[in-house]
Design a protein around this motif. Structure first.
Motif, PDB file in Angstrom:
ATOM      1  N   THR A 159      23.656  12.384  28.136  1.00 49.44           N
ATOM      2  CA  THR A 159      23.296  10.964  28.200  1.00 49.44           C
ATOM      3  C   THR A 159      22.443  10.503  27.025  1.00 49.44           C
ATOM      4  O   THR A 159      22.009   9.350  26.994  1.00 49.44           O
ATOM      5  CB  THR A 159      22.526  10.685  29.502  1.00 49.44           C
ATOM      6  N   ALA A 160      22.196  11.365  26.066  1.00 45.67           N
ATOM      7  CA  ALA A 160      21.321  11.024  24.932  1.00 45.67           C
ATOM      8  C   ALA A 160      22.069  10.152  23.931  1.00 45.67           C
ATOM      9  O   ALA A 160      22.755  10.655  23.051  1.00 45.67           O
ATOM     10  CB  ALA A 160      20.818  12.305  24.262  1.00 45.67           C
ATOM     11  N   HIS A 161      21.947   8.849  24.089  1.00 49.39           N
ATOM     12  CA  HIS A 161      22.578   7.904  23.157  1.00 49.39           C
ATOM     13  C   HIS A 161      21.549   6.910  22.625  1.00 49.39           C
ATOM     14  O   HIS A 161      21.257   6.895  21.438  1.00 49.39           O
ATOM     15  CB  HIS A 161      23.734   7.165  23.848  1.00 49.39           C
ATOM     16  N   GLY A 162      21.001   6.089  23.543  1.00 50.03           N
ATOM     17  CA  GLY A 162      20.008   5.110  23.110  1.00 50.03           C
ATOM     18  C   GLY A 162      18.781   5.749  22.501  1.00 50.03           C
ATOM     19  O   GLY A 162      18.211   5.235  21.530  1.00 50.03           O
ATOM     20  N   SER A 163      18.352   6.872  23.060  1.00 51.83           N
ATOM     21  CA  SER A 163      17.168   7.540  22.528  1.00 51.83           C
ATOM     22  C   SER A 163      17.404   8.042  21.108  1.00 51.83           C
ATOM     23  O   SER A 163      16.501   7.976  20.261  1.00 51.83           O
ATOM     24  CB  SER A 163      16.777   8.708  23.440  1.00 51.83           C
ATOM     25  N   LEU A 164      18.602   8.539  20.824  1.00 54.12           N
ATOM     26  CA  LEU A 164      18.891   9.020  19.473  1.00 54.12           C
ATOM     27  C   LEU A 164      18.879   7.876  18.464  1.00 54.12           C
ATOM     28  O   LEU A 164      18.435   8.045  17.323  1.00 54.12           O
ATOM     29  CB  LEU A 164      20.243   9.733  19.456  1.00 54.12           C
ATOM     30  N   VAL A 165      19.366   6.711  18.881  1.00 51.78           N
ATOM     31  CA  VAL A 165      19.331   5.547  17.993  1.00 51.78           C
ATOM     32  C   VAL A 165      17.889   5.144  17.705  1.00 51.78           C
ATOM     33  O   VAL A 165      17.505   4.904  16.551  1.00 51.78           O
ATOM     34  CB  VAL A 165      20.110   4.374  18.621  1.00 51.78           C
ATOM     35  N   LEU A 166      17.063   5.081  18.746  1.00 46.90           N
ATOM     36  CA  LEU A 166      15.661   4.700  18.563  1.00 46.90           C
ATOM     37  C   LEU A 166      14.911   5.718  17.710  1.00 46.90           C
ATOM     38  O   LEU A 166      14.101   5.353  16.845  1.00 46.90           O
ATOM     39  CB  LEU A 166      14.984   4.549  19.924  1.00 46.90           C
ATOM     40  N   LEU A 167      15.162   6.995  17.937  1.00 49.45           N
ATOM     41  CA  LEU A 167      14.491   8.023  17.145  1.00 49.45           C
ATOM     42  C   LEU A 167      14.938   7.992  15.688  1.00 49.45           C
ATOM     43  O   LEU A 167      14.147   8.275  14.783  1.00 49.45           O
ATOM     44  CB  LEU A 167      14.764   9.400  17.752  1.00 49.45           C
ATOM     45  N   ALA A 168      16.205   7.627  15.446  1.00 51.47           N
ATOM     46  CA  ALA A 168      16.682   7.517  14.064  1.00 51.47           C
ATOM     47  C   ALA A 168      16.034   6.333  13.350  1.00 51.47           C
ATOM     48  O   ALA A 168      15.812   6.374  12.129  1.00 51.47           O
ATOM     49  CB  ALA A 168      18.208   7.373  14.048  1.00 51.47           C
ATOM     50  N   LEU A 169      15.704   5.272  14.085  1.00 51.35           N
ATOM     51  CA  LEU A 169      15.097   4.083  13.491  1.00 51.35           C
ATOM     52  C   LEU A 169      13.585   4.210  13.322  1.00 51.35           C
ATOM     53  O   LEU A 169      12.988   3.479  12.528  1.00 51.35           O
ATOM     54  CB  LEU A 169      15.403   2.853  14.346  1.00 51.35           C
ATOM     55  N   TRP A 170      12.961   5.112  14.074  1.00 47.03           N
ATOM     56  CA  TRP A 170      11.506   5.199  14.081  1.00 47.03           C
ATOM     57  C   TRP A 170      10.892   5.441  12.701  1.00 47.03           C
ATOM     58  O   TRP A 170       9.930   4.742  12.326  1.00 47.03           O
ATOM     59  CB  TRP A 170      11.073   6.290  15.066  1.00 47.03           C
TER      60      TRP A 170
END
Length: 370
Positions: A149-160
Motif C-alpha cells: 500500500t506504499a504509494h502516497g507516502s513514497l510520493v511525499l517522501l520523494a518531495l520532502w
C-alpha cells in the motif's frame, strides 16, 4: 504487469509544476490580435543562452519519463510510449500558446521543439530501462522493502528534500505559514466586516527559545522518519532508511544555505540547537525502530501537530526575514516560489495522508521482523 504506481501522482505533480513555472505570475492577461499559433512559423529567436536550452530540454524529460514509467507499470499497450510523448508535447503546445496572452512571457518555437525533444528523451529512457530489466529490479526492490500500500507516502517522501530547499527559520521546520496567511487575509478582507473573524495576534510573538527550537527540529525530522517506518517491512530496512533520510536532509539544508548565503556558508544552519535537535531525532529514530506500523502513523500525526503549533506560534527573527528577501531576489527566483509552496504545504499533505492511513489501517500488534 498491472501495478499501482507512484509515478502517476508524481507525473501529475510535475505537470502542475511545469504549468506553474511556464505561466507565472498569471497576471496581465491580454489579447494581442495575432494568431495563437503564429509562434510556430516565426523566425528562430536571435538571442538564447545555454541555460534556456538546458532548462527547456531537461524540463520536460522527467514528465516523459514518469508518464512512460506509469504506463509501463500499469500494463499499458504498445501505444503507451507514443502517448507518453504526445501528452507532454500537447502540454507544451498549450502553455506556449497561452504565453501569447501574458505580457511577461514570449512563446517560442525553439522552446516547443526542445520541450518535445526532452519529453521524447525521458520516455525513451524509461523504455530502455524496461528493456534492460532495471524497472523489474526496482519493482522487486520495492516489494521487498515496502508494504504493497506504499504509494502516497513514497510520493511525499520523494518531495520532502525539495521542500527543504526554501530557506526556513527553523532547520527542517516546514509548514510555518501563519504569518503570511494572516497578512494575506488582512489584505483581502480589509474594509469588510469579515476582518473581525480573523484571529489576529495583538502582540508580535517571540522567536522560539533554543531548547524549543531543538525540540522542533527533532519533531520535524521524526515526522518523515515515522512515515517511512510505517511502510517498512523490517528493522534493518528501517535503519537504512533512517540513515538515508538524514543524509538527504543534510544535503538539502546545506544546498539551501549555500544558494542563499554562498557556498562558504553551506553549514551555517548547524547551530548548537540544530545539532541538539538532530541528535535527539536520531535517538528517537533508534528507539522507535520496532514500533508497529499503525502506531508509527499515529505518532507521526502527533509530531506534525506539535511542530506546526510551535512553528506557527513563533515569529521569524529579523535576520531571517532579511535573508529571505535576499533569497527571493536571487537565483531561486527561477523556481518562481515552487519550493516555497512545497515547504508550506508538505506537512498538511502529510497530515491528510496520515489521517486517511490511520482510518483505513487495521490495528496491528504483530512484532516487526528483524
Amino acid at each position: 504487469m498491472n501495478t499501482r504506481s507512484s509515478a502517476w501522482p508524481l507525473a501529475l505533480l510535475f505537470a502542475g509544476m511545469v504549468v506553474y513555472a511556464s505561466l507565472y505570475p498569471f497576471t496581465g492577461w491580454r489579447v494581442q490580435g495575432v494568431s495563437p499559433l503564429a509562434f510556430l512559423q516565426a523566425p528562430l529567436p536571435q538571442y538564447w543562452t545555454g541555460f534556456d536550452v538546458a532548462s527547456n530540454l531537461l524540463g520536460y524529460a522527467p514528465l516523459g519519463f514518469l508518464l512512460s514509467l506509469a504506463m509501463l507499470r500499469s500494463g499499458a499497450g504498445r501505444w503507451s510510449w507514443w502517448l507518453a510523448i504526445a501528452l507532454p508535447i500537447l502540454l507544451s503546445l498549450t502553455v506556449e500558446t497561452l504565453q501569447n496572452y501574458l505580457p511577461m512571457r514570449v512563446p517560442s518555437n525553439v522552446d516547443f521543439a526542445l520541450n518535445s525533444a526532452g519529453a521524447a528523451a525521458g520516455a525513451g529512457c524509461a523504455w530502455a530501462m524496461e528493456r534492460l530489466g532495471v524497472l523489474r529490479r526496482w519493482t522487486q526492490f520495492r516489494a521487498d522493502w515496502f508494504e504493497p500500500t506504499a504509494h502516497g507516502s513514497l510520493v511525499l517522501l520523494a518531495l520532502w528534500p525539495f521542500a527543504l530547499l526554501y530557506p526556513l527559520s527553523v532547520p527542517f521546520g516546514l509548514g510555518q505559514v501563519w504569518d503570511r496567511l494572516e497578512s494575506g487575509l488582512v489584505s483581502l478582507l480589509e474594509d469588510t466586516p469579515f476582518l473581525t473573524w480573523v484571529p489576529l495576534r495583538l502582540e508580535t510573538p517571540d522567536p522560539l527559545s533554543p531548547l524549543a527550537e531543538a525540540f522542533c527540529v527533532a519533531l520535524c525530522l521524526v515526522s518523515p522518519l515515522l512515515m517511512g517506518y510505517a511502510e517498512m517491512r523490517s528493522l534493518v530496512r528501517r535503519v537504512v532508511f533512517m540513515l538515508t533520510l538524514f543524509v538527504f536532509a543534510f544535503v538539502a539544508a546545506g544546498l539551501s544555505a549555500a544558494l542563499t548565503y554562498g557556498p562558504s556558508h553551506a553549514w551555517a544552519w548547524v547551530t548548537p540547537q540544530a545539532a541538539l535537535g538532530v541528535g535527539f531525532a536520531a535517538l528517537l529514530g533508534m528507539c522507535l525502530l520496532a514500533l508497529p506500523r499503525r502506531l508509527c502513523t499515529v505518532l507521526m500525526l502527533l509530531a506534525l501537530a506539535v511542530s506546526l503549533t510551535l512553528l506557527n506560534q513563533a515569529s521569524d527573527s529579523p535576520y531571517f526575514v532579511q535573508s529571505l528577501e535576499m533569497w527571493e531576489q536571487g537565483r531561486f527566483i527561477r523556481f518562481h516560489g515552487l519550493s516555497q509552496w512545497l515547504g508550506w504545504l508538505w506537512p498538511f499533505a502529510a497530515l491528510i495522508f496520515g489521517l486517511r492511513a490511520v482510518a483505513r489501517a487495521p490495528i496491528a500488534t504483530t512484532r516487526i521482523p528483524p
